[in-house]
Design a protein around this motif. Structure first.
Motif, PDB file in Angstrom:
ATOM      1  N   HIS A  56       2.103   3.339  -4.422  1.00 30.59           N
ATOM      2  CA  HIS A  56       3.178   4.237  -3.992  1.00 30.59           C
ATOM      3  C   HIS A  56       3.620   5.062  -5.205  1.00 30.59           C
ATOM      4  CE1 HIS A  56       3.198   1.615  -0.532  1.00 30.59           C
ATOM      5  NE2 HIS A  56       4.172   2.289   0.042  1.00 30.59           N
ATOM      6  N   LEU A  57       3.650   6.368  -5.032  1.00 25.64           N
ATOM      7  CA  LEU A  57       4.157   7.245  -6.086  1.00 25.64           C
ATOM      8  C   LEU A  57       5.668   7.353  -6.020  1.00 25.64           C
ATOM      9  CD1 LEU A  57       1.495  10.114  -5.915  1.00 25.64           C
ATOM     10  CD2 LEU A  57       1.421   7.958  -7.179  1.00 25.64           C
ATOM     11  N   THR A  58       6.236   7.215  -4.804  1.00 27.45           N
ATOM     12  CA  THR A  58       7.684   7.232  -4.603  1.00 27.45           C
ATOM     13  C   THR A  58       8.025   6.263  -3.477  1.00 27.45           C
ATOM     14  OG1 THR A  58       7.727   9.582  -5.189  1.00 27.45           O
ATOM     15  CG2 THR A  58       9.685   8.682  -4.120  1.00 27.45           C
ATOM     16  N   PRO A  59       8.814   5.216  -3.730  1.00 27.16           N
ATOM     17  CA  PRO A  59       9.200   4.696  -5.048  1.00 27.16           C
ATOM     18  C   PRO A  59       7.999   4.113  -5.773  1.00 27.16           C
ATOM     19  CG  PRO A  59       9.841   3.151  -3.334  1.00 27.16           C
ATOM     20  CD  PRO A  59       9.315   4.370  -2.623  1.00 27.16           C
ATOM     21  N   ARG A  60       8.012   4.211  -7.071  1.00 25.97           N
ATOM     22  CA  ARG A  60       6.829   3.888  -7.854  1.00 25.97           C
ATOM     23  C   ARG A  60       6.517   2.402  -7.825  1.00 25.97           C
ATOM     24  NH1 ARG A  60       2.985   4.973 -10.958  1.00 25.97           N
ATOM     25  NH2 ARG A  60       2.627   4.045 -12.998  1.00 25.97           N
ATOM     26  N   GLY A  61       5.253   2.066  -7.637  1.00 29.48           N
ATOM     27  CA  GLY A  61       4.816   0.675  -7.664  1.00 29.48           C
ATOM     28  C   GLY A  61       3.725   0.433  -6.628  1.00 29.48           C
ATOM     29  N   ARG A  62       3.273  -0.808  -6.577  1.00 29.44           N
ATOM     30  CA  ARG A  62       2.299  -1.227  -5.565  1.00 29.44           C
ATOM     31  C   ARG A  62       2.986  -2.163  -4.584  1.00 29.44           C
ATOM     32  NH1 ARG A  62      -2.985   0.057  -6.211  1.00 29.44           N
ATOM     33  NH2 ARG A  62      -3.594   0.987  -8.208  1.00 29.44           N
ATOM     34  N   PHE A  63       2.848  -1.853  -3.298  1.00 33.81           N
ATOM     35  CA  PHE A  63       3.513  -2.620  -2.254  1.00 33.81           C
ATOM     36  C   PHE A  63       2.492  -3.045  -1.203  1.00 33.81           C
ATOM     37  CE2 PHE A  63       6.760   0.077  -4.072  1.00 33.81           C
ATOM     38  CZ  PHE A  63       7.892  -0.725  -4.118  1.00 33.81           C
ATOM     39  N   ASP A  64       2.713  -4.249  -0.656  1.00 38.81           N
ATOM     40  CA  ASP A  64       1.990  -4.667   0.541  1.00 38.81           C
ATOM     41  C   ASP A  64       2.714  -4.103   1.751  1.00 38.81           C
ATOM     42  OD1 ASP A  64       0.425  -6.099  -1.174  1.00 38.81           O
ATOM     43  OD2 ASP A  64       1.345  -8.035  -0.740  1.00 38.81           O
ATOM     44  N   ILE A  65       1.966  -3.593   2.720  1.00 38.34           N
ATOM     45  CA  ILE A  65       2.555  -2.981   3.916  1.00 38.34           C
ATOM     46  C   ILE A  65       2.297  -3.888   5.112  1.00 38.34           C
ATOM     47  CG2 ILE A  65       2.605  -0.950   5.402  1.00 38.34           C
ATOM     48  CD1 ILE A  65       1.512   0.682   3.111  1.00 38.34           C
ATOM     49  N   ASP A  66       3.375  -4.341   5.751  1.00 38.54           N
ATOM     50  CA  ASP A  66       3.290  -5.112   6.995  1.00 38.54           C
ATOM     51  C   ASP A  66       3.795  -4.230   8.131  1.00 38.54           C
ATOM     52  OD1 ASP A  66       2.397  -7.377   5.675  1.00 38.54           O
ATOM     53  OD2 ASP A  66       4.428  -8.110   5.296  1.00 38.54           O
ATOM     54  N   LEU A  67       2.992  -4.053   9.168  1.00 36.55           N
ATOM     55  CA  LEU A  67       3.351  -3.213  10.301  1.00 36.55           C
ATOM     56  C   LEU A  67       3.712  -4.099  11.490  1.00 36.55           C
ATOM     57  CD1 LEU A  67       0.546  -0.500  10.011  1.00 36.55           C
ATOM     58  CD2 LEU A  67       2.875  -0.407   9.138  1.00 36.55           C
ATOM     59  N   TYR A  68       4.934  -3.912  12.019  1.00 37.25           N
ATOM     60  CA  TYR A  68       5.421  -4.664  13.167  1.00 37.25           C
ATOM     61  C   TYR A  68       5.572  -3.725  14.355  1.00 37.25           C
ATOM     62  CZ  TYR A  68       6.648  -8.044   9.516  1.00 37.25           C
ATOM     63  OH  TYR A  68       6.609  -8.911   8.456  1.00 37.25           O
ATOM     64  N   GLU A  69       6.152  -4.257  15.419  1.00 38.17           N
ATOM     65  CA  GLU A  69       6.299  -3.459  16.632  1.00 38.17           C
ATOM     66  C   GLU A  69       7.332  -2.353  16.469  1.00 38.17           C
ATOM     67  OE1 GLU A  69       7.437  -4.015  21.386  1.00 38.17           O
ATOM     68  OE2 GLU A  69       7.382  -5.735  20.028  1.00 38.17           O
ATOM     69  N   LYS A  70       8.471  -2.654  15.848  1.00 41.01           N
ATOM     70  CA  LYS A  70       9.562  -1.691  15.746  1.00 41.01           C
ATOM     71  C   LYS A  70       9.923  -1.333  14.311  1.00 41.01           C
ATOM     72  CE  LYS A  70      11.700  -3.039  20.125  1.00 41.01           C
ATOM     73  NZ  LYS A  70      12.941  -3.516  20.788  1.00 41.01           N
ATOM     74  N   SER A  71       9.244  -1.896  13.339  1.00 43.41           N
ATOM     75  CA  SER A  71       9.574  -1.621  11.940  1.00 43.41           C
ATOM     76  C   SER A  71       8.357  -1.933  11.073  1.00 43.41           C
ATOM     77  CB  SER A  71      10.778  -2.457  11.483  1.00 43.41           C
ATOM     78  OG  SER A  71      10.464  -3.840  11.531  1.00 43.41           O
ATOM     79  N   PHE A  72       8.433  -1.503   9.829  1.00 43.96           N
ATOM     80  CA  PHE A  72       7.427  -1.873   8.851  1.00 43.96           C
ATOM     81  C   PHE A  72       8.110  -2.332   7.572  1.00 43.96           C
ATOM     82  CE2 PHE A  72       8.233   2.550   7.942  1.00 43.96           C
ATOM     83  CZ  PHE A  72       8.053   2.708   6.580  1.00 43.96           C
ATOM     84  N   ARG A  73       7.374  -3.082   6.783  1.00 48.25           N
ATOM     85  CA  ARG A  73       7.951  -3.718   5.613  1.00 48.25           C
ATOM     86  C   ARG A  73       7.107  -3.430   4.389  1.00 48.25           C
ATOM     87  NH1 ARG A  73       8.543 -10.256   5.054  1.00 48.25           N
ATOM     88  NH2 ARG A  73       9.621 -10.340   3.061  1.00 48.25           N
ATOM     89  N   LEU A  74       7.753  -3.089   3.286  1.00 50.52           N
ATOM     90  CA  LEU A  74       7.092  -2.885   2.004  1.00 50.52           C
ATOM     91  C   LEU A  74       7.449  -4.062   1.102  1.00 50.52           C
ATOM     92  CD1 LEU A  74       7.815   0.915   1.392  1.00 50.52           C
ATOM     93  CD2 LEU A  74       5.858  -0.121   2.532  1.00 50.52           C
ATOM     94  N   ARG A  75       6.460  -4.831   0.694  1.00 47.44           N
ATOM     95  CA  ARG A  75       6.695  -6.013  -0.136  1.00 47.44           C
ATOM     96  C   ARG A  75       6.083  -5.789  -1.512  1.00 47.44           C
ATOM     97  NH1 ARG A  75       3.841  -9.976   1.246  1.00 47.44           N
ATOM     98  NH2 ARG A  75       2.587  -9.069   2.926  1.00 47.44           N
ATOM     99  N   GLY A  76       6.948  -5.686  -2.511  1.00 48.17           N
ATOM    100  CA  GLY A  76       6.490  -5.535  -3.884  1.00 48.17           C
ATOM    101  C   GLY A  76       6.869  -6.735  -4.718  1.00 48.17           C
ATOM    102  N   LYS A  77       6.534  -6.697  -6.003  1.00 49.49           N
ATOM    103  CA  LYS A  77       6.856  -7.809  -6.887  1.00 49.49           C
ATOM    104  C   LYS A  77       8.356  -7.900  -7.133  1.00 49.49           C
ATOM    105  CE  LYS A  77       2.415  -7.696  -9.332  1.00 49.49           C
ATOM    106  NZ  LYS A  77       1.743  -7.525 -10.636  1.00 49.49           N
ATOM    107  N   THR A  78       9.033  -6.761  -7.120  1.00 53.13           N
ATOM    108  CA  THR A  78      10.469  -6.749  -7.401  1.00 53.13           C
ATOM    109  C   THR A  78      11.288  -6.435  -6.168  1.00 53.13           C
ATOM    110  OG1 THR A  78      10.015  -6.026  -9.668  1.00 53.13           O
ATOM    111  CG2 THR A  78      12.257  -5.751  -8.855  1.00 53.13           C
ATOM    112  N   TYR A  79      10.880  -5.421  -5.416  1.00 51.94           N
ATOM    113  CA  TYR A  79      11.685  -4.965  -4.283  1.00 51.94           C
ATOM    114  C   TYR A  79      10.960  -5.233  -2.966  1.00 51.94           C
ATOM    115  CZ  TYR A  79      14.798  -2.636  -7.557  1.00 51.94           C
ATOM    116  OH  TYR A  79      15.698  -2.379  -8.564  1.00 51.94           O
ATOM    117  N   ASP A  80      11.773  -5.416  -1.939  1.00 54.42           N
ATOM    118  CA  ASP A  80      11.277  -5.702  -0.600  1.00 54.42           C
ATOM    119  C   ASP A  80      12.096  -4.860   0.367  1.00 54.42           C
ATOM    120  OD1 ASP A  80      10.610  -6.862   1.884  1.00 54.42           O
ATOM    121  OD2 ASP A  80      10.011  -8.703   0.882  1.00 54.42           O
TER     122      ASP A  80
END
Length: 583
Positions: free
Chosen positions: A252-276
């Protein structure tokens, strides 16, 4: 006072429910509790739903806090001190619960012990509560550091969205209690040092059934345990349902970092080492799939409203970067019935394509929102969809869409054509740099400000002007005036040629032009390298020979010295000697 407990009901005026803007009337009866504002709906709580109650000093007097099975935490503020005996007897006789008096810690300490109850997080100082946070008011939590946990509070989508009956002064819905206040606490951070033993993690219990406590429990960071417990209590993350698809380590260039992307039915989640982050599809307003002009990467941009928040920084756009030749083979965790019924064939059971295209298509199928791409009416000098430019010191690319301009990655800027008053093309800077680049200033309607895109390659002027004409955008070209004045000066026109211009022409034969040009290129090379390091996007410097020129300049200007140093020193000292002789 004894007779009041045997009455049919007890009434109290000027009581505020869950931080409501306006007060109402609170009534206690044998069947339960009720609260009614001046013009809003009545709130009721059956006595069978009550589990406990406490009495404490609060903002508007004294507060009655009730813990309920279904309603969670119910706060009634505005009681007088004399009302305690009456309320206590009502709860004892009618509801079968003791009204516990709680004294809050007033020492002013910012260190204590966190206690996670059934409905709220309590911060205790010397066994007294300093403050409580209902789980319903927590929107997200992140590991902000090795020993630091950030807790974000729910925000209304706009200033007037205050929940149930907010416009009538009534109580706000759960998760929006503080939404009607003038000022609102948006984030709190807890520093949690040390380690703790995770309960129920004994290695020897599975093999022989023994629970020998010989250090078999896992010792983990206390901040991690607090974070995981709060995620579970506040129902953040996995409660969104089964994961349809997961993509790991996405840049991800904005916000900067590498995130895991989880896709759900009504939302998605970005999981990084620091921020979630947990983001609802309703907050994702626009999706853009953009080919980066380096012929190597692809960008996926998601416009958010309200913006993503990280501390005090807001991100109205999420910008992801993918390699064009990196393919992925993924099968959605979804039944055939859901694919046919819920999504009407907009999603496939299996995808095998470049990863950026796959993620974009899945987002399109889950949200049913259009994927915007660059306009077919624009092609740069190098046959690309974007033009390299800068906003202030931030370098990026401006993409020409069918109805808007989009600059990415930082600061991501979206400008709709409907809001543009005029586009001004101008040449800024010294004579040499201005001949190679130009600027574009986009002025918005109704005095809404302007956006300036600078350092655009001179070769992109014709493609951009042609695109502006196709889109019927009003343009103003100040570069034509500059060209006319320059040609007139070069042709020796006495009306336009000034003494300043003559002085500029003179030194050019002495090599000053090369020195000026090397300075400009050095500056651009530094800017490019900074951007490449900041965004980690394999960006390359636009000045092809600037690095070599810098090395040459360092070699010539080093300690060893050379003929250029002698000549330069002579040129610098000669005017000084002449000045002395004149005196």
């Amino acid at each position: 006072m004894a007779a009041s407990a045997n009455a049919i009901r007890e009434s109290f005026d000027d009581i505020y429910l869950d931080l409501s803007k306006q007060p109402g009337k609170c009534r206690l009866a044998e069947s339960g509790l009720g609260w009614k504002p001046a013009g809003g709906q009545t709130f009721t709580l059956d006595k069978s739903d009550m589990t406990s109650a406490q009495w404490s000093r609060a903002a508007r007097g004294y507060e009655l806090k009730i813990y309920a099975r279904q309603a969670g935490v119910v706060q009634l503020d505005g009681f007088r001190q004399d009302d305690y005996n009456t309320v206590q007897k009502c709860f004892k006789v009618w509801y079968g619960h003791d009204l516990v008096q709680k004294e809050h810690a007033l020492r002013g300490w910012n260190w204590g012990k966190g206690e996670m109850g059934r409905n709220e997080l309590t911060f205790n100082v010397r066994n007294q509560p300093a403050f409580e946070i209902p789980y319903t008011e927590i929107s997200n939590t992140n590991l902000a550091g090795k020993n630091e946990v950030a807790v974000e509070f729910s925000l209304p989508s706009n200033g007037e969205d205050t929940g149930t009956n907010g416009h009538l002064g009534g109580a706000r819905a759960k998760g929006k209690k503080m939404g009607g206040a003038t000022d609102q606490l948006t984030e709190m951070r807890f520093y949690i040092p040390g380690t703790e033993m995770r309960k129920g993690k004994k290695k020897g219990a599975d093999d022989d059934g023994s629970d020998a406590d010989d250090g078999a429990e896992n010792e983990e960071n206390a901040a991690n345990l607090f974070y995981e417990a709060l995620m579970d209590k506040a129902e953040i993350g996995e409660v969104a349902g089964d994961t349809y698809a997961t993509f790991l380590e996405i840049l991800h260039l904005t916000p900067r970092g590498r995130f895991d992307i989880d896709l759900y039915e009504k939302s998605f989640r970005l999981r990084g080492k620091t921020y979630d982050y947990k983001i609802s599809y309703d907050s994702a307003k626009r999706f853009f799939i953009l080919p980066k002009p380096d012929d190597m990467h692809q960008l996926l941009c998601i416009g958010l409203d309200p913006p993503l928040r990280q501390g005090q920084t807001r991100y109205p756009f999420i910008v992801m970067q993918f390699k064009r030749d990196e393919e992925v083979n993924i099968e959605l965790n979804m039944t055939e019935e859901d694919l046919k019924n819920k999504y009407a064939g907009k999603l496939q059971a299996r995808y095998e394509a470049p990863i950026g295209t796959v993620i974009a298509k899945i987002f399109h199928g889950l949200t049913n929102k259009k994927l915007f791409q660059p306009s077919q009416d624009f092609s740069s000098h190098h046959q690309q969809s974007g033009v390299k430019c800068s906003i202030k010191a931030n370098e990026g690319h401006m993409f020409c869409l069918d109805r808007a301009f989009l600059f990415v990655p930082k600061p991501a800027t979206y400008i709709s054509f409907d809001n543009i008053s005029v586009i001004t093309m101008s040449r800024v800077g010294g004579a040499v740099s201005a001949s190679r680049t130009f600027d574009i200033t986009v002025t918005l309607k109704n005095g809404a400000g302007e956006h300036q895109f600078s350092n655009i390659n001179r070769e992109e002027q014709a493609p951009l002007e042609n695109f502006f004409k196709i889109k019927n955008l009003k343009t103003k070209n100040e570069m034509d005036v500059d060209n006319a004045m320059l040609s007139a000066a070069l042709s020796g026109n006495p009306d336009l040629a000034s003494s300043d211009e003559e002085e500029v022409v003179g030194p050019r034969g002495e090599g000053d032009e090369d020195e000026d040009e090397s300075v400009d290129e050095d500056f651009q090379a530094d800017s490019d390298s900074d951007v490449a390091e900041e965004f980690d996007s394999d960006a390359k410097s636009s000045g092809g020979g600037s690095d070599e020129e810098m090395e040459d300049a360092d070699a010539n200007g080093g300690d060893a010295g050379g003929s250029d140093d002698v000549d330069t020193a002579a040129k610098v000292e000669r005017p000084a000697k002449k000045a002395k002789t004149k005196k």
